[in-house]
Design a protein around this motif. Structure first.
Motif, PDB file in Angstrom:
ATOM      1  N   ASN A  27       0.828  -1.215   0.000  1.00  0.00           N
ATOM      2  CA  ASN A  27       0.000   0.000   0.000  1.00  0.00           C
ATOM      3  C   ASN A  27       0.860   1.261   0.000  1.00  0.00           C
ATOM      4  OD1 ASN A  27      -2.463  -1.258  -0.202  1.00  0.00           O
ATOM      5  ND2 ASN A  27      -2.755  -1.395   2.012  1.00  0.00           N
ATOM      6  N   LYS A  30       2.369   1.521  -3.468  1.00  0.00           N
ATOM      7  CA  LYS A  30       1.321   1.997  -4.372  1.00  0.00           C
ATOM      8  C   LYS A  30       1.148   3.508  -4.250  1.00  0.00           C
ATOM      9  CE  LYS A  30      -3.708   1.527  -4.930  1.00  0.00           C
ATOM     10  NZ  LYS A  30      -3.921   1.308  -6.335  1.00  0.00           N
ATOM     11  N   GLN A  31       1.051   3.985  -3.022  1.00  0.00           N
ATOM     12  CA  GLN A  31       0.907   5.434  -2.794  1.00  0.00           C
ATOM     13  C   GLN A  31       2.070   6.205  -3.384  1.00  0.00           C
ATOM     14  OE1 GLN A  31       0.269   5.697   1.534  1.00  0.00           O
ATOM     15  NE2 GLN A  31      -1.066   7.430   1.051  1.00  0.00           N
TER      16      GLN A  31
END
Length: 177
Positions: A27, A30-31
């Motif tokens: 995550n 991804k960010q």
């Protein structure tokens, strides 16, 4: 001696970074990736240059770091996923080779023909991605990204230049390596 140290650092850095990078949660990756892509390709995204990726997936694999992302265009944004049903095209290479391409120190075609950059899948889509990357101007990057990228690419380029065996002339006039 400095050149040997520089060469070893460039050669060994991916091996040392591989395990710590595995600990970064997807995550967060991804960010960071989506933010970076949005910033780097802001103008190209606004111009609709990535619309050809809508409904298609580009797999980017950094082989020596064991990193892999799937990238697509959705609703005018580049999105990153951990997995997808099927990648339409895959670009893979080592961290150093990909940095050289991004820093404009190496031509992707040269690395492709040297089998250092692999492009698999939909060749037409791969060519569109490659041509779009080639058309981007590094001057459009924010200074905090541009200069470290250029410095790192230069360091890798110098280290590789010093690791290439040079030909030595013999008394018979032939060269040996």
């Amino acid at each position: 001696m400095f050149q040997q140290l520089q060469r070893r650092l460039v050669e060994q850095a991916p091996r040392f970074l591989r395990h710590p990078l595995k600990l970064v949660p997807f995550n967060l990756q991804k960010q960071l990736m989506e933010g970076l892509l949005a910033r780097v390709f802001k103008e190209a995204i606004a111009d609709g240059d990535f619309e050809f990726l809508a409904g298609k997936w580009l797999k980017v694999k950094v082989t020596d770091l064991a990193l892999c992302w799937y990238i697509s265009e959705q609703n005018g944004q580049l999105v990153v996923a951990r997995e997808c049903a099927k990648a339409d095209v895959c670009f893979s290479g080592t961290a150093n080779d990909l940095i050289l391409i991004a820093g404009r120190k190496e031509d992707p075609d040269s690395l492709f023909f040297q089998r250092k950059l692999k492009i698999e899948g939909d060749t037409e889509l791969g060519l569109e991605v490659k041509n779009l990357m080639d058309s981007l101007d590094l001057d459009g990057l924010p200074s905090l990204m541009k200069y470290p990228l250029m410095d790192l690419a230069g360091l890798i380029e110098q280290a590789r230049a010093h690791s290439v065996p040079t030909a030595v002339a013999t008394t018979s006039g032939r060269s040996i390596s």
